[in-house]
Design a protein around this motif. Structure first.
Motif, PDB file in Angstrom:
ATOM      1  N   ILE A   1       0.833  -1.206   0.000  1.00 42.79           N
ATOM      2  CA  ILE A   1       0.000   0.000   0.000  1.00 42.79           C
ATOM      3  C   ILE A   1       0.866   1.254   0.000  1.00 42.79           C
ATOM      4  O   ILE A   1       0.562   2.244  -0.681  1.00 42.79           O
ATOM      5  N   ASN A   2       1.948   1.233   0.770  1.00 45.70           N
ATOM      6  CA  ASN A   2       2.844   2.396   0.799  1.00 45.70           C
ATOM      7  C   ASN A   2       3.445   2.653  -0.582  1.00 45.70           C
ATOM      8  O   ASN A   2       3.531   3.803  -1.036  1.00 45.70           O
ATOM      9  N   LYS A   3       3.862   1.575  -1.247  1.00 47.45           N
ATOM     10  CA  LYS A   3       4.415   1.745  -2.589  1.00 47.45           C
ATOM     11  C   LYS A   3       3.349   2.239  -3.548  1.00 47.45           C
ATOM     12  O   LYS A   3       3.616   3.075  -4.413  1.00 47.45           O
ATOM     13  N   LEU A   4       2.114   1.735  -3.375  1.00 44.27           N
ATOM     14  CA  LEU A   4       1.007   2.169  -4.215  1.00 44.27           C
ATOM     15  C   LEU A   4       0.732   3.656  -4.019  1.00 44.27           C
ATOM     16  O   LEU A   4       0.487   4.391  -4.979  1.00 44.27           O
ATOM     17  N   ASN A   5       0.783   4.125  -2.751  1.00 44.18           N
ATOM     18  CA  ASN A   5       0.558   5.549  -2.471  1.00 44.18           C
ATOM     19  C   ASN A   5       1.636   6.417  -3.104  1.00 44.18           C
ATOM     20  O   ASN A   5       1.352   7.480  -3.669  1.00 44.18           O
ATOM     21  N   VAL A   6       2.889   5.953  -3.024  1.00 45.76           N
ATOM     22  CA  VAL A   6       3.993   6.717  -3.610  1.00 45.76           C
ATOM     23  C   VAL A   6       3.826   6.817  -5.119  1.00 45.76           C
ATOM     24  O   VAL A   6       3.971   7.890  -5.716  1.00 45.76           O
ATOM     25  N   VAL A   7       3.513   5.667  -5.761  1.00 49.53           N
ATOM     26  CA  VAL A   7       3.349   5.653  -7.218  1.00 49.53           C
ATOM     27  C   VAL A   7       2.162   6.510  -7.633  1.00 49.53           C
ATOM     28  O   VAL A   7       2.221   7.259  -8.613  1.00 49.53           O
ATOM     29  N   THR A   8       1.053   6.419  -6.872  1.00 50.21           N
ATOM     30  CA  THR A   8      -0.137   7.213  -7.194  1.00 50.21           C
ATOM     31  C   THR A   8       0.159   8.704  -7.112  1.00 50.21           C
ATOM     32  O   THR A   8      -0.235   9.483  -7.994  1.00 50.21           O
ATOM     33  N   GLU A   9       0.856   9.122  -6.058  1.00 51.45           N
ATOM     34  CA  GLU A   9       1.191  10.534  -5.898  1.00 51.45           C
ATOM     35  C   GLU A   9       2.122  10.995  -7.015  1.00 51.45           C
ATOM     36  O   GLU A   9       1.971  12.094  -7.562  1.00 51.45           O
ATOM     37  N   ARG A  10       3.074  10.135  -7.366  1.00 53.28           N
ATOM     38  CA  ARG A  10       4.000  10.490  -8.446  1.00 53.28           C
ATOM     39  C   ARG A  10       3.267  10.609  -9.774  1.00 53.28           C
ATOM     40  O   ARG A  10       3.521  11.526 -10.560  1.00 53.28           O
TER      41      ARG A  10
ATOM     42  N   LEU B   1       6.388 -10.543  -4.310  1.00 53.02           N
ATOM     43  CA  LEU B   1       7.309 -10.455  -5.434  1.00 53.02           C
ATOM     44  C   LEU B   1       7.372  -9.025  -5.969  1.00 53.02           C
ATOM     45  O   LEU B   1       8.447  -8.514  -6.290  1.00 53.02           O
ATOM     46  N   ILE B   2       6.213  -8.353  -6.043  1.00 56.79           N
ATOM     47  CA  ILE B   2       6.171  -6.998  -6.590  1.00 56.79           C
ATOM     48  C   ILE B   2       6.939  -6.023  -5.708  1.00 56.79           C
ATOM     49  O   ILE B   2       7.709  -5.193  -6.199  1.00 56.79           O
ATOM     50  N   VAL B   3       6.749  -6.127  -4.389  1.00 57.82           N
ATOM     51  CA  VAL B   3       7.426  -5.187  -3.483  1.00 57.82           C
ATOM     52  C   VAL B   3       8.833  -5.657  -3.140  1.00 57.82           C
ATOM     53  O   VAL B   3       9.612  -4.911  -2.536  1.00 57.82           O
ATOM     54  N   GLY B   4       9.188  -6.900  -3.518  1.00 56.25           N
ATOM     55  CA  GLY B   4      10.549  -7.372  -3.311  1.00 56.25           C
ATOM     56  C   GLY B   4      10.821  -7.912  -1.931  1.00 56.25           C
ATOM     57  O   GLY B   4      11.868  -7.635  -1.347  1.00 56.25           O
ATOM     58  N   VAL B   5       9.879  -8.693  -1.374  1.00 57.57           N
ATOM     59  CA  VAL B   5      10.083  -9.316  -0.064  1.00 57.57           C
ATOM     60  C   VAL B   5      10.110 -10.825  -0.279  1.00 57.57           C
ATOM     61  O   VAL B   5       9.072 -11.448  -0.491  1.00 57.57           O
ATOM     62  N   SER B   6      11.303 -11.420  -0.262  1.00 58.96           N
ATOM     63  CA  SER B   6      11.459 -12.839  -0.547  1.00 58.96           C
ATOM     64  C   SER B   6      11.387 -13.651   0.729  1.00 58.96           C
ATOM     65  O   SER B   6      12.239 -13.544   1.611  1.00 58.96           O
ATOM     66  N   VAL B   7      10.325 -14.444   0.850  1.00 59.83           N
ATOM     67  CA  VAL B   7      10.163 -15.368   1.968  1.00 59.83           C
ATOM     68  C   VAL B   7       9.740 -16.700   1.359  1.00 59.83           C
ATOM     69  O   VAL B   7       8.762 -16.754   0.609  1.00 59.83           O
ATOM     70  N   PRO B   8      10.497 -17.781   1.561  1.00 61.09           N
ATOM     71  CA  PRO B   8      11.579 -17.932   2.536  1.00 61.09           C
ATOM     72  C   PRO B   8      12.959 -17.514   2.048  1.00 61.09           C
ATOM     73  O   PRO B   8      13.946 -17.689   2.764  1.00 61.09           O
ATOM     74  N   GLY B   9      13.087 -17.024   0.825  1.00 62.97           N
ATOM     75  CA  GLY B   9      14.395 -16.590   0.334  1.00 62.97           C
ATOM     76  C   GLY B   9      14.948 -17.524  -0.719  1.00 62.97           C
ATOM     77  O   GLY B   9      14.207 -18.117  -1.503  1.00 62.97           O
ATOM     78  N   ASN B  10      16.276 -17.656  -0.745  1.00 62.91           N
ATOM     79  CA  ASN B  10      16.945 -18.441  -1.779  1.00 62.91           C
ATOM     80  C   ASN B  10      17.059 -19.914  -1.402  1.00 62.91           C
ATOM     81  O   ASN B  10      17.276 -20.255  -0.237  1.00 62.91           O
ATOM     82  N   VAL B  11      16.909 -20.758  -2.418  1.00 60.48           N
ATOM     83  CA  VAL B  11      17.243 -22.169  -2.288  1.00 60.48           C
ATOM     84  C   VAL B  11      18.446 -22.406  -3.195  1.00 60.48           C
ATOM     85  O   VAL B  11      18.339 -22.314  -4.419  1.00 60.48           O
ATOM     86  N   GLN B  12      19.598 -22.697  -2.605  1.00 59.92           N
ATOM     87  CA  GLN B  12      20.846 -22.776  -3.356  1.00 59.92           C
ATOM     88  C   GLN B  12      21.002 -24.135  -4.026  1.00 59.92           C
ATOM     89  O   GLN B  12      20.769 -25.177  -3.419  1.00 59.92           O
TER      90      GLN B  12
END
Length: 462
Positions: free
Chosen positions: A113-122, A254-265
């Motif tokens: 939502i925060n990213k959406l607000n920033v993009v909307t204002e921009r 994925l859109i906001v860039g929060v990877s959980v659980p992260g990388n599987v090597q």
């Protein structure tokens, strides 16, 4: 003797003149009564137009749509989790765990939502600024029309109106256009594939501008608890190699860039044994299928037990960037093998010396190691295509049309063996090159990895 000097220019220009006579010379001063053309204003208008074109792009317009889609998908999931929590009565043990899950979901949702607000204002500021720029440009160009003494601009405007009217006439009900030939298809529960929408998701994720080559999507046969997960593989070493799978619990994550659980090597570094080679990878049944490093073979990496197994492709299969997808300006590195998923499982597309560069298609059967079952040979020259994907047992190939358009031009039906080169379905691109393209039967979406951006399109059936 009097001297008479004729100057034809006087007949073409409105001017005043002064003559000064002497015994052996005649001097004439000419004053132009017309206004001087404002070249500085024209240059300024051109700069403003270029700046406006740079500010307003289709990528920015789609960014807001992607965020809204993430919000649209994430909110119902949160409501479902809340209802489940309300029904739990287990001595607070699992209730506490559910609260933790919901807290994590709220954190992701707040970030979205925060990213959406920033993009909307921009975007709001961009609209206001662009509107003012367009009004100023319109006023300046109107003023400059007085200098168009030959009426070139008016004739151009008339021609544009005539062209527009002609185009409308051709597409009217009285003059119907011929629809593109529909592609062949086998038995498909969704119907016949007829088109794709404009981009539904467009995001740079958490690595904007980085890692030009890669792939992303959903697992059509996910493990329990991973039904809403997304995955991404980036080639982090010279646009050639990768060594891990990155996972996201939701589309909004994925859109906001929060990877959980992260990388599987998969491997400790690049390049080494078991390294991913090339961008054309897929995830199916909680296992990643990809081109094995430095081999003409399909590797299968099990995300649960972290084991790798491989299946050798037929002798003569081209690999190590010798049988790539191409267009006139570029070949896509290390795209010798293209893995794909559809309703029936995993497929691999490749070419070989025996087939003279034509595309070969094989069905990949699950197992450790995976195995190849039936194989089909086509008459499509692989380097004439830029990507391939599968839908309901039908192979589709794309080609580069322009920096804005990719065309699905070819199909091969594995049920009938019928080939067509006139499918004629266009894909609206957000960036010049699509380095991987794969269909997910989980949501009937085409997932494209395009110049470090993740883009998806809804597949339309009839």
């Amino acid at each position: 003797m009097s001297v008479l000097v004729l100057i034809p220019l006087w007949a073409l220009m409105a001017a005043t003149h002064t003559q000064v006579w002497s015994a052996d010379s005649c001097t004439c001063e000419i004053t132009n009564l017309e206004q001087m053309f404002p070249h500085d204003k024209l240059s300024s208008a051109e700069r403003d137009a270029a700046r406006c074109n740079g500010d307003v792009t289709k990528q920015k317009a789609t960014e807001l749509d992607s965020l809204m889609l993430g919000l649209e998908i994430r909110l119902p999931q949160l409501l479902a989790d809340l209802r489940m929590l309300e029904q739990e009565d287990d001595g607070e043990l699992y209730g506490a765990l559910s609260l933790q899950v919901i807290e994590n979901e709220l954190t992701e949702l707040t970030m979205l939502i925060n990213k959406l607000n920033v993009v909307t204002e921009r975007h709001r500021g961009l609209v206001t600024q662009s509107n003012q720029q367009l009004q100023d440009l319109q006023a300046e160009m109107k003023q400059m029309e007085i200098y168009d003494t030959m009426q070139v601009v008016k004739r151009q405007q008339t021609n544009q109106r005539l062209k527009r009217d002609l185009a409308q006439c051709r597409t009217s009900e009285d003059h119907p256009t011929t629809m593109p030939t529909q592609p062949a298809h086998g038995v498909c529960p969704h119907g016949q594939f007829v088109n794709v929408t404009r981009p539904r998701v467009y995001t740079a994720g958490e690595y904007p501008g980085s890692y030009k080559y890669g792939a992303w999507g959903r697992d059509p046969k996910p493990a329990a608890g991973k039904e809403s997960w997304y995955w991404m593989v980036m080639l982090t070493s010279g646009n050639k190699y990768g060594h891990y799978v990155r996972q996201y619990s939701t589309l909004s994550a994925l859109i906001v860039g929060v990877s959980v659980p992260g990388n599987v090597q998969i491997s400790p570094s690049n390049p080494t044994t078991n390294t991913i080679q090339g961008p054309n990878v897929v995830l199916y049944g909680d296992a990643l299928y990809y081109n094995c490093y430095n081999k003409d073979a399909v590797c299968r990496f099990n995300l649960t037990d972290k084991t790798v197994s491989a299946e050798q492709l037929p002798q003569g299969t081209r690999f190590n960037s010798k049988g790539n997808f191409c267009h006139l300006d570029e070949c896509y590195l290390y795209t010798d093998l293209d893995l794909a998923t559809d309703e029936s499982g995993v497929w691999v597309m490749y070419t070989s010396t025996q087939d003279y560069g034509n595309l070969v298609l094989s069905k990949v059967e699950e197992g450790a190691p995976p195995t190849l079952s039936q194989t089909w040979r086509t008459s499509l020259y692989k380097q004439a295509a830029t990507n391939t994907f599968m839908i309901c047992g039908v192979l589709y190939a794309t080609r580069f049309v322009s920096k804005d358009t990719e065309e699905i031009f070819y199909s091969f039906d594995t049920a009938t063996g019928e080939e067509r080169f006139n499918v004629g379905i266009n894909i609206a691109k957000m960036s010049t090159n699509i380095y991987s393209l794969n269909y997910s039967p989980a949501d009937q979406m085409l997932h494209a990895y395009s110049d470090a951006y993740m883009v998806s399109y809804k597949v339309l059936f009839m």
